[in-house]
Enzyme design. Structure first.
Site, mmCIF file in Angstrom:
data_model
loop_
_atom_site.group_PDB
_atom_site.id
_atom_site.type_symbol
_atom_site.label_atom_id
_atom_site.label_comp_id
_atom_site.label_asym_id
_atom_site.label_seq_id
_atom_site.Cartn_x
_atom_site.Cartn_y
_atom_site.Cartn_z
ATOM 1 N N GLY A 289 -6.177 11.477 16.376
ATOM 2 C CA GLY A 289 -6.589 11.984 15.073
ATOM 3 C C GLY A 289 -6.391 13.478 14.937
ATOM 4 N N TYR B 285 -5.187 9.654 -0.471
ATOM 5 C CA TYR B 285 -4.637 10.745 0.340
ATOM 6 C C TYR B 285 -4.111 11.814 -0.610
ATOM 7 C CZ TYR B 285 -4.590 7.601 4.428
ATOM 8 O OH TYR B 285 -4.926 6.742 5.455
ATOM 9 N N PRO C 249 -6.052 16.012 18.939
ATOM 10 C CA PRO C 249 -5.185 15.191 19.796
ATOM 11 C C PRO C 249 -5.870 14.784 21.090
ATOM 12 C CG PRO C 249 -3.990 17.089 18.928
ATOM 13 C CD PRO C 249 -5.432 17.299 18.577
#
Length: 290
Positions: free
Chosen positions: A218, A67, A221
């Site tokens: 995700g 990330y 929405p």
């Protein structure tokens, strides 16, 4: 019911080893920049979200060294190290980031060993609480066995305490369990996407936590009229209804909704105490069958 911060302990906990993970946890992916790449738009706000989550009683954080890459783990270390003894930081390996911001698989032995050591170093821990092996384009059991065996070896070396699998099917879960204990399954699942219904129940029978990613849809929405209708009737938000339904769905479901906003974090936490009456459950249960 209001959206005031409520301790996630209201939703109970799930034990993995000696740690009691709050069923309402926090997913840190959104703390990175756009498309989970680069630094956050507001570094101080990102640090505040992490600290608020732990102060509110959350004991389950989900992250990955890809990330950012590296950005989110660096933020977690800066915000929370030295970590509370009761805090479980779960991470993922099995993918990498490329300059075009793609997420290709990284499942070779060298890539997995390097990823585990990267997470150890960035988070500054002697062992990782929980490592999920993320599969990508395949749900064949044979494709999981080799990479999972590598993580099982690292677990035997004491670098990992517990193992999980992500983006997998039932056959892959069985293949993983033949190699080493599986503590959790992390798959895409929410009130509108219910393809894993049987797997949720099977994991519950086997004492395996089920951790749905994208519980709120995700990057796009959830847009479900039933959520809005129930939320309006109960005086809460649609996000809270979606999370409350998952908590009610099965006791082995652990949630990791992500956000880069303290306000949204507080809203998500409050979902732990939203009570769904039978009429609301009937409406929501029918969403996945339409």
């Amino acid at each position: 019911m209001t959206s005031e911060t409520t301790a996630p302990a209201a939703a109970g906990s799930w034990k993995i080893g000696g740690l009691a993970l709050t069923r309402l946890g926090y997913g840190a992916m959104q703390l990175a920049g756009p498309k989970v790449w680069g630094p956050p738009r507001d570094r101080d706000a990102a640090l505040a979200v992490l600290r608020t989550a732990v102060e509110a009683g959350i004991t389950h954080l989900d992250t990955s060294d890809y990330y950012g890459p590296h950005v989110v783990n660096d933020l977690i270390r800066e915000a929370l190290h030295p970590y509370p003894e009761h805090l479980c930081i779960a991470t993922k390996v099995g993918a990498r980031r490329t300059p075009d911001r793609a997420w290709p698989a990284a499942l070779s032995r060298d890539e997995l060993v390097r990823a585990v050591h990267d997470n150890l170093r960035r988070l500054d821990v002697p062992a990782l609480h929980l490592v999920n092996l993320r599969m990508t384009d395949t749900r064949a059991a044979a494709d999981l066995a080799g990479p999972f065996a590598v993580l099982a070896e690292l677990r035997e070396q004491g670098l990992i305490r517990h193992l999980g699998v992500s983006n997998v099917g039932a056959e892959q879960v069985r293949a993983a369990r033949d190699i080493a204990p599986v503590a959790c399954v992390q798959n895409h699942y929410n009130v509108a996407l219910r393809g894993d219904d049987d797997l949720v129940d099977r994991c519950a029978e086997q004492g395996i936590a089920y951790v749905p990613y994208y519980p709120l849809g995700g990057f796009r929405p959830l847009q479900v009229d039933a959520l809005e209708d129930v939320a309006r009737d109960l005086g809460v938000t649609a996000r809270q209804v979606a999370l409350a339904w998952l908590l009610r769905r099965s006791p082995n479901i652990l949630l990791i909704p992500g956000t880069s906003s303290v306000a949204h974090l507080r809203e998500n936490i409050a979902a732990a105490s939203v009570e769904l009456p039978d009429r609301a459950l009937r409406v929501l249960d029918a969403v996945g069958t339409r």
